[in-house]
Structure formats: structure tokens, C-alpha cells
Design a protein around this motif. Structure first.
Motif, PDB file in Angstrom:
ATOM      1  N   LYS A  22      29.062  10.133 -18.506  1.00  0.00           N
ATOM      2  CA  LYS A  22      29.783  10.112 -19.787  1.00  0.00           C
ATOM      3  C   LYS A  22      31.222   9.670 -19.584  1.00  0.00           C
ATOM      4  O   LYS A  22      31.892  10.078 -18.633  1.00  0.00           O
ATOM      5  N   SER A  23      31.715   8.866 -20.504  1.00  0.00           N
ATOM      6  CA  SER A  23      33.117   8.465 -20.492  1.00  0.00           C
ATOM      7  C   SER A  23      33.971   9.579 -21.070  1.00  0.00           C
ATOM      8  O   SER A  23      33.471  10.554 -21.640  1.00  0.00           O
ATOM      9  N   ALA A  24      35.273   9.430 -20.943  1.00  0.00           N
ATOM     10  CA  ALA A  24      36.188  10.406 -21.533  1.00  0.00           C
ATOM     11  C   ALA A  24      35.974  10.487 -23.040  1.00  0.00           C
ATOM     12  O   ALA A  24      35.972  11.577 -23.627  1.00  0.00           O
ATOM     13  N   ASP A  43      23.750  23.460 -26.184  1.00  0.00           N
ATOM     14  CA  ASP A  43      24.134  22.049 -26.185  1.00  0.00           C
ATOM     15  C   ASP A  43      25.446  21.803 -25.446  1.00  0.00           C
ATOM     16  O   ASP A  43      25.725  20.662 -25.055  1.00  0.00           O
ATOM     17  N   LEU A  44      26.250  22.844 -25.254  1.00  0.00           N
ATOM     18  CA  LEU A  44      27.569  22.674 -24.668  1.00  0.00           C
ATOM     19  C   LEU A  44      27.626  23.026 -23.188  1.00  0.00           C
ATOM     20  O   LEU A  44      28.303  22.348 -22.403  1.00  0.00           O
ATOM     21  N   LEU A  45      26.914  24.063 -22.787  1.00  0.00           N
ATOM     22  CA  LEU A  45      26.998  24.508 -21.396  1.00  0.00           C
ATOM     23  C   LEU A  45      26.580  23.431 -20.394  1.00  0.00           C
ATOM     24  O   LEU A  45      27.241  23.271 -19.352  1.00  0.00           O
ATOM     25  N   GLU A  66      28.215  19.592 -16.123  1.00  0.00           N
ATOM     26  CA  GLU A  66      28.342  18.193 -15.684  1.00  0.00           C
ATOM     27  C   GLU A  66      29.763  17.890 -15.254  1.00  0.00           C
ATOM     28  O   GLU A  66      29.994  17.165 -14.272  1.00  0.00           O
ATOM     29  N   ILE A  67      30.736  18.446 -15.964  1.00  0.00           N
ATOM     30  CA  ILE A  67      32.133  18.248 -15.600  1.00  0.00           C
ATOM     31  C   ILE A  67      32.421  18.844 -14.223  1.00  0.00           C
ATOM     32  O   ILE A  67      33.163  18.259 -13.425  1.00  0.00           O
ATOM     33  N   PHE A  68      31.798  19.986 -13.923  1.00  0.00           N
ATOM     34  CA  PHE A  68      32.055  20.642 -12.643  1.00  0.00           C
ATOM     35  C   PHE A  68      31.303  20.002 -11.480  1.00  0.00           C
ATOM     36  O   PHE A  68      31.655  20.240 -10.324  1.00  0.00           O
ATOM     37  N   VAL A  84      22.251  27.516 -16.295  1.00  0.00           N
ATOM     38  CA  VAL A  84      23.055  26.293 -16.203  1.00  0.00           C
ATOM     39  C   VAL A  84      23.977  26.305 -14.982  1.00  0.00           C
ATOM     40  O   VAL A  84      24.146  25.279 -14.310  1.00  0.00           O
ATOM     41  N   PHE A  85      24.574  27.458 -14.671  1.00  0.00           N
ATOM     42  CA  PHE A  85      25.606  27.504 -13.630  1.00  0.00           C
ATOM     43  C   PHE A  85      25.169  28.258 -12.373  1.00  0.00           C
ATOM     44  O   PHE A  85      25.835  28.157 -11.344  1.00  0.00           O
TER      45      PHE A  85
END
Length: 426
Positions: free
Chosen positions: A78-80, A116-118, A123-125, A221-222
Motif C-alpha cells: 500500500k502507498s501512503a 478491517d483495521l487491525l 502490515e505497517i509493523f 493479528v499480532f
């Protein structure tokens, strides 16, 4: 029915039985501790991932802050723009902040949108890529912002006073220059990210109206991410305070206002005098009715506001006095600050003033505990400083029981002019 013709009873805050709601905790499969406060009337919650990824651990200046900021600026998939669009679509806010020892990513959202957010936060981490074009934009914007801020006397004074107290090479005393931004390389950010985020030490704080399966959702998720598998590097930094105590700097020859900073080193929260000095600090300059405000704002009219506070650092702290005043009255302002210190050293605080300050401080604690977000914020502060709820209750007892004689003795020990660094930037 409430009788609105009858005045309600008035009670002193010091008489209230103030309690700190305990957190609940559990651990993800990968060892990440999760601390939760469940409460609130609305279907909203806050999740905060805290990593030991502050500037305490960086090898190059501003790498930690830049890596933290750019977590949202692009992943492998994903882009910014796409990342920001995703969170905005669900009415969520994803913020990040970098501090001295730690860095955090905070999500505010509706509970129903967690599925939908987690995954995107995960992915960011695990897949941030720090695109070169995003880094170039960041460096350009930061240099322009720095050049503007360096023309402001209060900005310059905040940088310099920390350098004098802690030393320019200490994380608490470092500040940035345009050369630091020029020296930033994508490879340095990736290496820091790999060590302190993707494979770093993490803890998680959750508050709000939490869903019943919050633990299951977070673990799914984590719980399999490679957090907390390696020990943090043993890092120490020596304090190198300045030997000179008084500084007068002309930053703008046409400036009509000066920024005044006065500070002395002070121990961290584990020192037995810390809770007591918080009371003394409030009398001196910690709230709108303090002595510094009454004298320098209300009586002399030198400033719109003057405040004193103890810095919130883990390893060591500083007692800071901060204000901006007219260029022609900066020296007079400093003189009045020292006069107030001398009065606290020479004369016990009278009973009425001490009672007022005690009520103010207990009332402030009550206000700070108004809601699950505020409660988890206080718990986070305690956990990161290796404190327990005993510190909370001992502090309350200190506020209620401290005497004028104890405060005078503390003033004689800590409010000595020779211990304070003085800085005026015009």
C-alpha cells in the motif's frame, strides 16, 4: 427529585476517596503484554502499541523520529495515500509519536471496524518500506519547518535549556539541524525499523468499550508477529551538563519578546522527594493560582503566563520554569522568580494557601481519571516508569498530609539559585 432551589453541598476534594481503576491484562502468543481498561458509553476504543524505539536507541540523530513518522508512508502493498484512505474510510485515526525511550502508534476507532483495521496496522509493523520519494518530501518539509521555528525565541530556548541541563550528546538534550536531515538515508531507517519495530520489544494498551473477543482479535493479528523475541540492547548515556549557568542569546535583533527558561536537574519518580516536590512545584508555578502567576502575571504584568513543572523522563528529570516576557522586563522577571523561591525558603506556606493547592491537586487527579482513555494513559505512564498503583496512592497521601515545614525544608534544599540554569533568548 432534585430540588434546584437548594444549593448543593460543597465538599473539599482532599476529602474524596480517590481510587485508580485497576487494569486487566493478558499476554499474546508472542509474549506481548496487553493492558486494558474496559469502560465508556460509546462504541469507541483506543489501542496504543508502545515500542522501545525512542531516540535513546538510535545511532544517528533523528533516525528514531523519522522511522516512527514514516510508518504510515508506505508498505509493500500500500502507498501512503492508500494507507490514509483506508483509515479515513472507517472514520479511524492512526497517529504515531516518538519520545526519548519509547515510540508509539495509536489507533482510535469504532469497535465494529477492528477486523478491517487491525490487519493494516500489522502490515505497517511488518511490511513498511520507507519509499525514497516519501523520505525526500519529509526531509524537505522538516527542514523548512525547522528554518521557520528557529526564528522563534521560545523554540530556540526549549532546545538549548535541555542541552545545558543534560548535554548535547544525551538523548534528553539532543536537538536537530538541517544537516541531520540531509544525512538521513533510507538504509538507516530500514535497519532501525527491522531491529526496533519488526523484531522489537512491544507492549499494547487498550481502552474504551472493548468487544468481548478483544483478546482473540488481537492475538489472531499480532500474536504471531516476531515481537519480543530478542533482548533490548544495553544502552547508557552519560550526562554532560554545561558548566556555565547563565546564558543570554540574541536570536532576533529586532525581537520584542524574550523566552525565559530556568531549570535544574532533578531525580526521577523513584526518588522519595518526587511526590513532595510536586506539591511544592504547584505552589511555585504549577497552576493558574500559583505564586509565579500571581506575582509576574497578575501583579507585575510582565507575561501572559508563567509555569513550572517536572519533566516526564524515565532515567532522570529536570525542574523547569518557562515563560515569555517583554524584552525589557526579562531580567526583572528572573529576579522575581528568585524572590518567590526565597520566600518559599524563608517562610512556611500559610494554611489557607496550602489547603487550596491540595484541593487543586486532588481535583486535577479526579479530572485526569475521567474516562477509560485517561485511566489507561495514567497506567501507561506508571508501567513505563516501573511504578505500581502504590505510587498513585502514596502520592495522594503525600498531598493530603504534607506540612508547611516539610515544604519549607524542600525549598531550602531544591530552590537554590546557584542550582538553576538561566536562559534568555530574544
Amino acid at each position: 427529585m432534585l430540588n434546584r432551589k437548594q444549593e448543593p453541598d460543597i465538599h473539599d476534594a482532599v476529602d474524596f476517596d480517590v481510587t485508580l481503576k485497576p487494569y486487566e491484562s493478558f499476554t499474546l502468543d508472542n509474549g506481548v503484554p496487553v493492558y486494558t481498561i474496559d469502560g465508556g458509553a460509546q462504541e469507541v476504543l483506543m489501542l496504543e502499541w508502545v515500542f522501545y524505539a525512542g531516540n535513546w536507541y538510535e545511532q544517528q540523530n533523528i533516525v528514531a523520529a523519522t522511522a516512527n513518522f514514516m510508518l504510515k508512508n508506505g508498505t509493500a502493498g500500500k502507498s501512503a495515500f492508500a494507507l490514509n484512505e483506508h483509515f479515513e474510510f472507517y472514520g479511524a485515526y492512526l497517529n504515531r509519536n516518538c519520545y526519548n525511550e519509547t515510540a508509539s502508534v495509536t489507533l482510535h476507532c469504532l469497535a465494529k471496524h477492528l477486523p478491517d483495521l487491525l490487519p493494516v496496522v500489522a502490515e505497517i509493523f511488518s511490511e513498511s518500506v520507507f519509499p525514497q520519494n516519501e523520505l525526500d518530501i519529509y526531509k524537505q518539509n522538516q527542514k523548512q519547518r525547522l528554518e521557520v521555528n528557529l526564528k522563534k525565541c521560545d523554540f530556540v530556548s526549549n532546545r538549548l535549556i535541555d542541552e545545558y541541563v543534560f548535554g548535547i550528546d544525551h538523548p534528553y538534550g539532543k536537538y536537530t539541524s538541517t544537516k541531520d536531515y540531509d544525512a538521513l538515508q533510507r538504509e538507516s531507517l530500514e535497519a532501525f525499523y527491522q531491529q526496533f519495530y519488526k523484531n522489537g520489544r512491544c507492549m499494547l494498551f487498550a481502552a474504551g468499550k472493548l468487544p468481548a473477543d478483544i483478546g482473540t482479535q488481537l492475538n489472531k493479528v499480532f500474536g504471531q508477529l516476531p515481537f519480543n523475541r530478542t533482548e533490548m540492547p544495553a544502552v547508557s548515556h552519560a550526562f554532560t551538563p554545561a558548566t556555565e549557568k547563565k546564558y543570554r542569546i540574541i536570536n532576533d535583533t529586532n525581537g520584542v519578546q524574550g523566552a525565559i527558561r530556568m531549570a535544574r536537574p532533578f531525580p526521577n519518580r523513584h526518588h522519595p522527594d518526587f511526590p513532595k516536590v510536586q506539591v511544592l512545584n504547584n505552589i511555585l508555578g504549577g497552576f493558574f493560582g500559583s505564586r509565579l502567576m500571581s506575582n509576574i502575571r497578575e501583579d507585575k504584568g510582565y507575561t501572559y503566563g508563567i509555569h513550572s513543572y517536572l519533566q516526564n523522563h524515565v532515567h532522570s528529570s529536570a525542574w523547569m520554569i518557562s515563560t515569555e516576557a517583554g524584552r525589557d522586563v526579562c531580567e526583572a522577571t528572573i529576579t522575581e522568580v528568585y524572590k518567590e523561591m526565597q520566600l518559599l525558603r524563608d517562610e512556611p506556606v500559610d494554611a489557607e494557601e496550602l489547603h487550596l493547592v491540595k484541593n487543586y491537586m486532588i481535583g486535577s487527579v479526579l479530572g485526569d481519571l475521567d474516562g477509560p482513555f485517561q485511566i489507561i494513559g495514567r497506567w501507561k505512564n506508571y508501567i513505563l516508569n516501573n511504578l505500581t498503583d502504590a505510587w498513585f496512592y502514596n502520592s495522594l497521601q503525600t498531598i493530603r498530609s504534607i506540612t508547611a515545614e516539610e515544604l519549607q525544608a524542600l525549598a531550602q534544599q531544591y530552590l537554590q539559585p546557584d542550582d538553576f540554569y538561566e536562559l534568555v533568548v530574544i
